[in-house]
Design an enzyme around this catalytic site. Structure first.
Site, PDB file in Angstrom:
ATOM      1  N   HIS A 115      -2.902   1.549   6.289  1.00 19.21           N
ATOM      2  CA  HIS A 115      -3.251   0.872   5.362  1.00 19.21           C
ATOM      3  C   HIS A 115      -3.102   2.421   4.529  1.00 19.21           C
ATOM      4  CE1 HIS A 115      -4.337  -0.761   1.608  1.00 19.21           C
ATOM      5  NE2 HIS A 115      -5.349  -0.301   1.716  1.00 19.21           N
TER       6      HIS A 115
ATOM      7  N   HIS B 289      -5.860   1.248  -4.187  1.00 20.85           N
ATOM      8  CA  HIS B 289      -4.755   1.187  -3.545  1.00 20.85           C
ATOM      9  C   HIS B 289      -4.356  -0.003  -4.097  1.00 20.85           C
ATOM     10  CE1 HIS B 289      -8.284  -0.921  -0.449  1.00 20.85           C
ATOM     11  NE2 HIS B 289      -8.410  -0.991  -1.953  1.00 20.85           N
TER      12      HIS B 289
ATOM     13  N   CYS C 164       0.958  -1.351  -0.251  1.00 23.62           N
ATOM     14  CA  CYS C 164       0.041   0.067   0.228  1.00 23.62           C
ATOM     15  C   CYS C 164       0.761   1.362  -0.482  1.00 23.62           C
ATOM     16  CB  CYS C 164      -1.408  -0.084   1.277  1.00 23.62           C
ATOM     17  SG  CYS C 164      -0.469  -0.149   2.977  1.00 23.62           S
TER      18      CYS C 164
END
Length: 385
Positions: free
Chosen positions: A345, A357, A297
């Site tokens: 994240h 993402h 990420c």
């Protein structure tokens, strides 16, 4: 994770620019069956319920991602420390060479004294002393040395002191590097363990259970898309009100929105970052990866903004501080959306409640609602500097 059921929209319909996924009849049937059985207690054979398995797998993926960010931080630190150690060792080698040259020059004086039988200045005594200071403390011969000999002694003392200092620094840096490498190894083992546990749990599911689990995921995506559409409507209303008033306005949720719109420079950079992120869609999530063939990420967000000429730190923990925090109502394309209390994240906001993402192991870079794991999962929104 329980989700509210809602009536599906027809394929191709859009709300505030967002295409809402349509569920096939079979998927709807699975969801209906799921509502009756997903929350069931463990089976008679002691196996956990499907809901328990789903929660456990999600938790393991979350833990693996958190460990991945720790791995990324340790890896980055290891790289910097290794460069420092290499630099110090090179410096020590160069200084050792100079020290040897200074010692050789002093040795030439001692040899000359031996050949001539001179008693002063006693350079040989200097070389045999434990330290230069011991020599000076124990003799009074320094005053009888020639300028050249004094210069040679000064050079030797200076190089010896500097070399010893650099050796100490190199030793300390090597010890720090060893500690960081240990942390790197631990983080890597943790990631692998969590992912292995998740795979083991999923491997125990029957084909029917896997289909039901897929239905749960589809239902969650439908709910997330609905929330994204609602956010898009609130943002549009807030922006319209702000333009009319020329100042502060409130979104539909009642929160104040006073952050100024991004300037033209930011918008240009954000467009470049988003163009890069979109070009990565379909590439696999791989923990610790920064491209070009796979990403995790924070690796994706770092690479996206690098394409726009902006250098972001490697980890989510540092990226969250690399800009200005804005409200969710003020989120603009290019902003970074962070998730979870441990900020483990991140995704790139593209507008209308959506982001790009790298989701998790086994998945691919994709567009998805920022509510993919529920509203409570959103931590903050940051506009990179």
């Amino acid at each position: 994770m329980a989700s509210q059921h809602r009536k599906p929209r027809s394929t191709g319909s859009r709300v505030a620019g967002i295409r809402t996924p349509a569920l096939a009849t079979a998927a709807l049937t699975s969801v209906a069956l799921l509502s009756q059985s997903a929350n069931a207690a463990p089976s008679d054979d002691g196996r956990p319920s499907l809901e328990e398995v789903e929660k456990k797998v999600d938790d393991l993926y979350r833990q693996a991602e958190s460990a991945t960010e720790k791995y990324n931080a340790a890896k980055e630190k290891t790289t910097k420390q290794r460069k420092r150690v290499d630099g110090l060792l090179d410096d020590v080698a160069q200084r050792t060479q100079k020290l040897n040259e200074a010692r050789e020059e002093l040795g030439s004086f001692a040899a000359a004294q031996y050949r001539t039988g001179a008693s002063a200045p006693d350079t040989a005594t200097f070389l045999l002393a434990d330290t230069p200071q011991d020599y000076f403390d124990q003799t009074q011969l320094m005053g009888r040395m020639t300028d050249r000999q004094k210069g040679a002694v000064d050079d030797y003392v200076t190089e010896q002191s500097a070399t010893m200092q650099k050796r100490r620094e190199a030793g300390e840096s090597l010890a720090a590097l060893t500690d960081t490498q240990s942390a790197l190894k631990t983080a890597k083992a943790t990631v692998q363990k969590k992912l292995g546990d998740a795979r083991e749990l999923l491997s125990q599911l029957t084909a029917q259970e896997k289909a039901r689990l897929a239905a749960i995921e589809q239902q969650k995506q439908e709910e997330a898309a609905r929330k994204a559409a609602e956010l898009a409507q609130r943002q549009a209303a807030a922006q319209a009100a702000q333009q009319e008033s020329g100042g502060t306005s409130s979104d539909a949720g009642g929160t104040s929105s006073s952050s100024p719109a991004p300037d033209a420079s930011y918008t240009t950079k954000a467009e470049k970052a988003l163009a890069f992120a979109r070009s990565q869609i379909g590439k696999p999530y791989v923990w610790g990866a920064t491209g070009p063939d796979s990403f995790d990420c924070s690796g994706l967000t770092q690479a996206a903004w690098k394409a726009a000429g902006v250098t972001l730190p490697r980890t989510t923990y540092d990226q969250v501080n690399a800009g200005t925090t804005v409200s969710l109502a003020d989120a603009r394309p290019g902003d970074l959306v962070f998730f979870y209390d441990d900020v483990s994240h991140v995704g790139v906001y593209i507008g209308n409640g959506m982001m790009i993402h790298a989701p998790k192991p086994g998945a691919y870079v994709r567009e998805e609602s920022i509510y993919y794991d529920g509203e409570s999962g959103i931590h903050s929104v940051v506009r990179p500097a």
